[in-house]
Design an enzyme around this catalytic site. Structure first.
Site, PDB file in Angstrom:
ATOM      1  N   CYS A   2       0.825  -1.210   0.000  1.00 42.82           N
ATOM      2  CA  CYS A   2       0.000   0.000   0.000  1.00 42.82           C
ATOM      3  C   CYS A   2       0.859   1.260   0.000  1.00 42.82           C
ATOM      4  O   CYS A   2       1.929   1.293   0.605  1.00 42.82           O
ATOM      5  CB  CYS A   2      -0.878   0.036   1.240  1.00 42.82           C
ATOM      6  SG  CYS A   2      -1.994  -1.352   1.322  1.00 42.82           S
ATOM      7  N   GLU A 477       9.872 -15.155  -9.151  1.00 41.79           N
ATOM      8  CA  GLU A 477       9.086 -13.943  -8.864  1.00 41.79           C
ATOM      9  C   GLU A 477       8.626 -13.207 -10.112  1.00 41.79           C
ATOM     10  O   GLU A 477       7.556 -12.610 -10.109  1.00 41.79           O
ATOM     11  CB  GLU A 477       9.750 -13.024  -7.838  1.00 41.79           C
ATOM     12  CG  GLU A 477      10.978 -12.290  -8.240  1.00 41.79           C
ATOM     13  CD  GLU A 477      11.477 -11.348  -7.143  1.00 41.79           C
ATOM     14  OE1 GLU A 477      10.690 -10.863  -6.321  1.00 41.79           O
ATOM     15  OE2 GLU A 477      12.687 -11.085  -7.119  1.00 41.79           O
ATOM     16  N   LYS A 593       7.283  -3.920  -3.946  1.00 41.83           N
ATOM     17  CA  LYS A 593       8.697  -3.529  -3.875  1.00 41.83           C
ATOM     18  C   LYS A 593       9.138  -3.323  -2.429  1.00 41.83           C
ATOM     19  O   LYS A 593      10.254  -3.640  -2.055  1.00 41.83           O
ATOM     20  CB  LYS A 593       8.900  -2.234  -4.671  1.00 41.83           C
ATOM     21  CG  LYS A 593      10.340  -1.773  -4.740  1.00 41.83           C
ATOM     22  CD  LYS A 593      11.166  -2.700  -5.604  1.00 41.83           C
ATOM     23  CE  LYS A 593      12.651  -2.386  -5.554  1.00 41.83           C
ATOM     24  NZ  LYS A 593      13.458  -3.529  -5.995  1.00 41.83           N
TER      25      LYS A 593
HETATM   26  C1  AGP Z   1      13.839  -9.279  -4.499  1.00 41.34           C
HETATM   27  O1  AGP Z   1      13.850  -9.521  -5.869  1.00 41.34           O
HETATM   28  C2  AGP Z   1      12.543  -9.351  -3.877  1.00 41.34           C
HETATM   29  N1  AGP Z   1      11.588  -8.514  -4.495  1.00 41.34           N
HETATM   30  C3  AGP Z   1      12.466  -9.418  -2.360  1.00 41.34           C
HETATM   31  O2  AGP Z   1      12.904 -10.686  -2.015  1.00 41.34           O
HETATM   32  C4  AGP Z   1      13.262  -8.372  -1.528  1.00 41.34           C
HETATM   33  O3  AGP Z   1      14.630  -8.582  -1.684  1.00 41.34           O
HETATM   34  C5  AGP Z   1      12.838  -8.507  -0.046  1.00 41.34           C
HETATM   35  O4  AGP Z   1      11.491  -8.206   0.078  1.00 41.34           O
HETATM   36  C6  AGP Z   1      13.657  -7.634   0.872  1.00 41.34           C
HETATM   37  O5  AGP Z   1      13.503  -6.292   0.559  1.00 41.34           O
HETATM   38  P1  AGP Z   1      14.463  -5.190   1.164  1.00 41.34           P
HETATM   39  O6  AGP Z   1      15.846  -5.465   0.684  1.00 41.34           O
HETATM   40  O7  AGP Z   1      13.913  -3.890   0.656  1.00 41.34           O
HETATM   41  O8  AGP Z   1      14.379  -5.293   2.660  1.00 41.34           O
END
Ligand code: AGP
Length: 598
Positions: A2, A477, A593
């Site tokens: 969100c 993913e 993201k």
């Molecule tokens: C990576 O391709 C993913 N979208 C996901 O695993 C990401 O790395 C994870 O959510 C951690 O995010 P952050 O590094 O912003 O903490």
């Protein structure tokens, strides 16, 4: 996840829509907007992309000088118009990011008081509670404070209340929130990226600080405090970030890595890393999620191999629930591209409550994790828009590599010549990466074949097991192909049962001390008729017969930088497979993201 934006400005709908556009990269499934004008709140909500909302607004326009907007990533209730935010009750409209954990009890109580609910969301209890207290003649501030005192969980809220004057309120607990005073208006958002060019000065509210924004002022208005807001300069990039000549942000970000690493090798931030007294450390624990966790896995190998430091790694969502032992002189490192991941932030807060020394490694300076940790290092990847992390992974690894060199130097575990060689290897990194990227069409050919399968097994050995895991994560993913990764030696302990002509196996096979062992694992794969694909050193082809589309050649390179380089073909494989299957590369389904809920 969100996203929230609010504005008090002339034609507030414009900055709110623009802000929602800048939040799109986070991933969402519906959106909405509420505006307060002429003593009336008007709301427009849609399922799907922001364009649907813009289309609706062109047919049913609304305007005013006080607005809130939201992009929703469904948690409670399906992704539909009714569950989209803002949620309204009487004179109150609310946007919410986070999770209200006790919403069922609150809803029960409100139902008993005669309230009717429209949505299945946890968020809808908030406008109902505020409206309930307003009806009891409480002031707007009192009604909000009374409401949030009853909420359990994490939240950032934007609240519009129709009253004597047009007020927008913002408050948070555990979730990100930023306030900004500009020349043309005042704003609130869940992410500084959402703020436009009119946001030179920003303020990050602390938990439970109630911020009131109207056309005259932005003010902290909790009943128990008379603190002033102290703004800081907004370091975030407010420029529109474009894909340039690339078809997707992910592609752009993959090809950007060469320049980023060139910059990181020239600019040696060693003074940062030498602030850590590695000699005084008994242990390092590195905590992260997803791709950042795989960066931590590689870092563990480097710190142990080059600096002889005990390193433990942990998944952030598990850490605080397993009674971890924090020893004397332990450094707990939190790795997060976004700096906002709720699990990582909660793990950091846990470690701090146990008096651990904490360090954050983030891509977003001023993010919640950077602000919360005792100290923080940036990875300098620049804004990463594609949901699949690519350049941030390389930059995380690059910073860890530099930290490991600094640790090795301080602890004198390896001799000077070896230390110098590690630094020289790092300097070669961007040029070797460039060679790999020049071979991208070879990977397109491999992706064409691999993307016809529904399942793929990835194998690596040693430090490259983490790269195999990262490759499998990347592929699943964005292409939605089921992929799993194992240390190659584990194959015979279970996964080998899956092997047949429909289960391709992709092996990372460089030339190193484990090559012979890996060749035995490859024999096991071939003996079971599983289609074999290799990303590896050319010498491997002397032993295995592979077609052109089954082999991607890695240039020869020093062992120490192998993990950073071998991640590149993995990223290309995911990108091309997803493109061949017609997936939305930058905003894959169900993913966000920045994962700001637990
Ligand atoms: C990576 O391709 C993913 N979208 C996901 O695993 C990401 O790395 C994870 O959510 C951690 O995010 P952050 O590094 O912003 O903490």
């Amino acid at each position: 996840m969100c996203g929230i934006i609010g504005a008090v400005a002339e034609s507030a709908i414009k900055p709110v829509l623009a802000g929602l556009g800048r939040l799109e990269y986070r991933g969402y499934d519906s959106s909405g907007i509420s505006i307060l004008s002429n003593n009336e709140i008007q709301t427009r909500k849609v399922q799907g992309k922001l364009n649907n909302l813009k289309n609706m607004l062109s047919v049913q326009p609304i305007d005013g000088d006080c607005a809130i907007g939201h992009t929703r990533w469904a948690t409670h209730g399906k992704a539909n118009v009714i569950n989209a935010h803002p949620h309204q009750c009487g004179q109150v409209s609310v946007v919410h990011n986070g999770i209200i954990e006790n919403y069922l009890q609150l809803k029960q109580q409100l139902l008993q008081w005669g309230h009717h609910f429209k949505s299945s969301t946890d968020s809808e209890v908030v406008p109902h509670l505020i409206n309930h207290y307003l009806a009891q003649q409480m002031s707007q501030e009192e009604a909000i404070e009374k409401t949030i005192n009853q909420l359990k969980g994490s939240y950032a809220l934007g609240v519009l209340i129709n009253g004597d004057s047009n007020n927008l309120y913002a408050i948070k607990q555990g979730s990100p929130l930023v306030i900004s005073q500009g020349n043309d208006g005042a704003y609130m958002a869940s992410d500084a990226m959402a703020l436009g060019a009119d946001s030179g000065k920003i303020y990050y509210p602390k938990d439970n600080e109630l911020i009131k924004i109207n056309s005259h002022e932005i003010k902290l208005c909790n009943s128990s405090t008379n603190k002033k807001i102290h703004y800081i300069n907004n370091k975030h990039c407010t420029k529109v970030i474009s894909k340039g000549e690339h078809s997707t942000f992910m592609e752009k970000e993959i090809f950007e890595q060469v320049d980023l690493l060139k910059r990181l090798s020239v600019n040696n931030h060693a003074s940062d890393y030498s602030k850590i007294n590695f000699n005084a450390l008994n242990k390092i624990t590195i905590i992260a999620c997803g791709t950042s966790y795989y960066a931590a896995s590689v870092a563990k190998c480097w710190f142990e191999k080059y600096a002889n430091i005990l390193v433990e790694i942990d998944i952030a969502s598990e850490y605080r629930y397993r009674s971890p032992i924090i020893i004397n002189n332990e450094l707990v490192v939190f790795v997060s591209q976004s700096g906002e991941t709720a699990d990582t932030l909660a793990a950091l807060q846990y470690a701090k409550s146990k008096k651990a020394q904490t360090l954050a490694l983030v891509n977003v300076a001023n993010s919640s994790i950077a602000r919360e940790a005792n100290f923080s290092f940036e990875i300098y990847a620049g804004p990463e828009i594609g949901v699949a992390s690519t350049k941030a992974f390389s930059c995380q690894l690059a910073i860890f590599y530099k930290m490991a060199i600094e640790a090795a130097k301080q602890r004198a575990f390896i001799d000077k010549a070896e230390l110098n060689q590690l630094a020289l290897n790092f300097a070669q990194l961007p040029y070797i990466m460039e060679k790999v990227l020049q071979r991208c069409t070879d990977m397109k050919v491999m992706a064409e074949k691999l993307s016809t399968y529904s399942n793929i097994l990835f194998l690596g050995r040693g430090v490259l097991t983490a790269i195999a895991q990262e490759g499998a994560l990347k592929l699943k993913e964005i292409s939605y192909i089921h992929a799993e990764a194992y240390a190659a030696g584990e194959l015979k302990h279970g996964p080998i049962a899956l092997l047949d002509e429909n289960m391709p196996v992709l092996v990372i096979a460089p030339k190193n001390e484990l090559t012979d062992k890996l060749l035995s694992n490859i024999q096991e794969v071939q003996a079971r008729n599983a289609p074999l694909f290799v990303i590896g050193d050319s010498s491997i082809r002397e032993y295995i017969n592979l077609q052109e589309n089954e082999f991607f050649e890695l240039p020869s390179m020093p062992e120490s930088i192998l993990p950073i380089i071998s991640a590149i073909p993995m990223q290309l494989l995911a990108l091309y497979s997803a493109q061949m299957l017609g997936r939305n590369v930058d905003q894959p389904r169900n993913l966000a993201k920045s994962v700001t809920v637990e």
